[in-house]
Design a protein around this motif. Structure first.
Motif, PDB file in Angstrom:
ATOM      1  N   PRO A 133      95.660  37.670  46.027  1.00 40.91           N
ATOM      2  CA  PRO A 133      95.473  37.702  47.339  1.00 40.91           C
ATOM      3  C   PRO A 133      94.000  37.922  47.497  1.00 40.91           C
ATOM      4  O   PRO A 133      93.538  37.247  48.810  1.00 40.91           O
ATOM      5  CB  PRO A 133      96.160  39.237  47.494  1.00 40.91           C
ATOM      6  N   HIS A 134      93.355  38.459  46.530  1.00 41.38           N
ATOM      7  CA  HIS A 134      91.642  38.496  46.785  1.00 41.38           C
ATOM      8  C   HIS A 134      91.189  37.010  46.917  1.00 41.38           C
ATOM      9  O   HIS A 134      90.197  36.765  47.771  1.00 41.38           O
ATOM     10  CB  HIS A 134      90.849  39.206  45.528  1.00 41.38           C
ATOM     11  N   LEU A 135      91.560  36.012  46.174  1.00 42.89           N
ATOM     12  CA  LEU A 135      91.087  34.749  46.058  1.00 42.89           C
ATOM     13  C   LEU A 135      91.614  33.999  47.201  1.00 42.89           C
ATOM     14  O   LEU A 135      90.724  33.103  47.887  1.00 42.89           O
ATOM     15  CB  LEU A 135      91.560  34.046  44.858  1.00 42.89           C
ATOM     16  N   LEU A 206      84.744  30.681  43.891  1.00 45.47           N
ATOM     17  CA  LEU A 206      84.905  30.774  42.446  1.00 45.47           C
ATOM     18  C   LEU A 206      83.914  31.932  41.709  1.00 45.47           C
ATOM     19  O   LEU A 206      84.306  32.346  40.719  1.00 45.47           O
ATOM     20  CB  LEU A 206      84.404  29.434  41.798  1.00 45.47           C
ATOM     21  N   GLU A 207      82.695  32.206  42.132  1.00 45.45           N
ATOM     22  CA  GLU A 207      82.055  32.710  41.578  1.00 45.45           C
ATOM     23  C   GLU A 207      81.309  34.070  42.034  1.00 45.45           C
ATOM     24  O   GLU A 207      81.244  35.211  41.745  1.00 45.45           O
ATOM     25  CB  GLU A 207      80.727  31.860  41.134  1.00 45.45           C
ATOM     26  N   SER A 208      80.690  33.540  43.309  1.00 42.96           N
ATOM     27  CA  SER A 208      79.628  34.712  44.019  1.00 42.96           C
ATOM     28  C   SER A 208      80.229  36.008  44.196  1.00 42.96           C
ATOM     29  O   SER A 208      81.428  35.887  44.933  1.00 42.96           O
ATOM     30  CB  SER A 208      79.013  34.106  45.168  1.00 42.96           C
ATOM     31  N   PRO A 209      79.779  37.114  43.909  1.00 46.35           N
ATOM     32  CA  PRO A 209      80.253  38.400  44.024  1.00 46.35           C
ATOM     33  C   PRO A 209      79.665  38.827  45.349  1.00 46.35           C
ATOM     34  O   PRO A 209      80.324  39.934  45.941  1.00 46.35           O
ATOM     35  CB  PRO A 209      79.680  39.184  42.866  1.00 46.35           C
ATOM     36  N   CYS A 210      78.951  38.328  45.929  1.00 47.19           N
ATOM     37  CA  CYS A 210      78.328  38.770  47.312  1.00 47.19           C
ATOM     38  C   CYS A 210      79.164  38.078  48.575  1.00 47.19           C
ATOM     39  O   CYS A 210      79.837  37.252  48.505  1.00 47.19           O
ATOM     40  CB  CYS A 210      76.832  38.610  47.335  1.00 47.19           C
ATOM     41  N   GLY A 211      78.583  38.739  49.680  1.00 50.02           N
ATOM     42  CA  GLY A 211      79.166  37.902  50.879  1.00 50.02           C
ATOM     43  C   GLY A 211      78.891  36.525  50.959  1.00 50.02           C
ATOM     44  O   GLY A 211      78.219  35.956  50.486  1.00 50.02           O
ATOM     45  N   TYR A 212      79.543  36.137  52.192  1.00 54.56           N
ATOM     46  CA  TYR A 212      79.527  34.640  52.377  1.00 54.56           C
ATOM     47  C   TYR A 212      77.938  34.039  53.035  1.00 54.56           C
ATOM     48  O   TYR A 212      77.407  33.207  52.408  1.00 54.56           O
ATOM     49  CB  TYR A 212      80.696  34.157  53.334  1.00 54.56           C
TER      50      TYR A 212
END
Length: 330
Positions: A133-135, A206-212
């Motif tokens: 669900p997170h992805l 795919l990768e970034s832990p930060c916001g858009y």
């Protein structure tokens, strides 16, 4: 082992190598990708089927009713006008639903690509919901925020045109050719500048832990440095998909065109000449065509996956070389 190494993500690749690796990964793992995503792809196809049926059947039918009532002495009936307006309002809602289901249908494939990025392999999904669900949420958020970014320059240009018209009444009509040429040039520039956004979305999902927005701020300039790679891969992939799409979507296009021509002929006094089950036939045909077309379009997604890997690798090498040069300078 050599073939597996050729499909490794983090390698600097030319556009030819990107295209070859993408085709090999997609065709070699199509059965696994299909099993992971077919339920969500079917949901996307159903939403497109509803949208296609509405635009191909209901809109011409209501337009014909309105034109016939306008030609009569009684005028337009309030019920017909209300139904027509509700149908027009339903189209944007179905478009939003189609975009949302498209991003959710792509999430299971992105999940498998993420697995390939981390492990180098793509395994058969053990259950039907292959994406977390997170992805799926990041995929949905990334698509819609990217659409917002893409709309900004178009809205800015529209505001400019409105202000120009308010300051000088009739200026757009007096310079209509110039306005159309300027709009066309502006849209072309926007389309070319949108290309780095494909890398931003892929990195965000795919990768970034930060916001858009932080991902956009830090990675758009990096992707812009590799605009040529993005352009060549996107152009060739899109051209490939469009050419085959003409064949896949042809039954849906034929039904839509036939229905529009039938209603146009009815306006001229001819019988409608369409079977009673035309609505069901149009819906089923559009769903089937869209379902097949979805998996054809995922070729672009897999190619973008390898563009992402190539850009990340080259940017890492660029940073390392720059650090090494700074140390040598000191």
């Amino acid at each position: 082992m050599e073939k597996q190494d050729d499909l490794t993500l983090m390698k600097p690749r030319s556009y030819r190598r990107v295209l070859m690796a993408g085709f090999r990964l997609y065709t070699g793992n199509f059965r696994r990708l299909f099993k992971a995503s077919w339920q969500m792809a079917l949901l996307y196809a159903l939403s497109c089927g509803a949208l296609g049926t509405l635009t191909a059947i209901k809109i011409p039918e209501l337009s014909l009713a309105l034109q016939q009532q306008l030609a009569s002495t009684q005028g337009i009936m309030a019920e017909t006008l209300r139904e027509y307006m509700l149908t027009l309002l339903g189209i944007p809602a179905l478009v939003v639903l189609a975009v949302a289901t498209l991003s959710l249908a792509s999430a299971p494939i992105l999940s498998k690509l993420k697995e390939h990025k981390e492990t180098g392999t793509i395994t058969t999904p053990p259950h039907w919901l292959a994406a977390s669900p997170h992805l799926m949420g990041r995929s949905l958020k990334g698509v819609f925020l990217t659409l917002v970014v893409m709309m900004i320059p178009i809205v800015v240009f529209a505001v400019f045109l409105i202000l120009a018209e308010l300051m000088n009444q009739g200026v757009l009509m007096r310079h209509l050719v110039t306005a159309i040429a300027t709009l066309s040039l502006w849209l072309l520039i926007c389309l070319l500048m949108y290309l780095p956004l494909y890398h931003v979305v892929m990195k965000y999902v795919l990768e970034s832990p930060c916001g858009y927005w932080q991902t956009l701020w830090h990675n758009y300039p990096k992707a812009l440095r590799h605009w040529g790679l993005l352009f060549l891969v996107f152009f060739i992939s899109t051209l490939f998909v469009m050419l085959i799409s003409l064949v896949i979507m042809m039954p849906s296009y034929i039904l839509s065109f036939a229905n529009q021509q039938a209603h146009l002929g009815q306006l001229m006094g001819d019988p409608l000449g369409m079977p009673s089950h035309i609505v069901l036939l149009t819906f089923v045909t559009t769903v089937l065509c869209t379902f097949i077309h979805f998996y054809l379009g995922q070729v672009i997604l897999v190619h973008n996956y390898y563009v992402y890997g190539s850009i990340e690798t080259r940017e890492k090498e660029r940073t390392e070389n720059q650090s090494l040069n700074d140390q040598n300078t000191i």
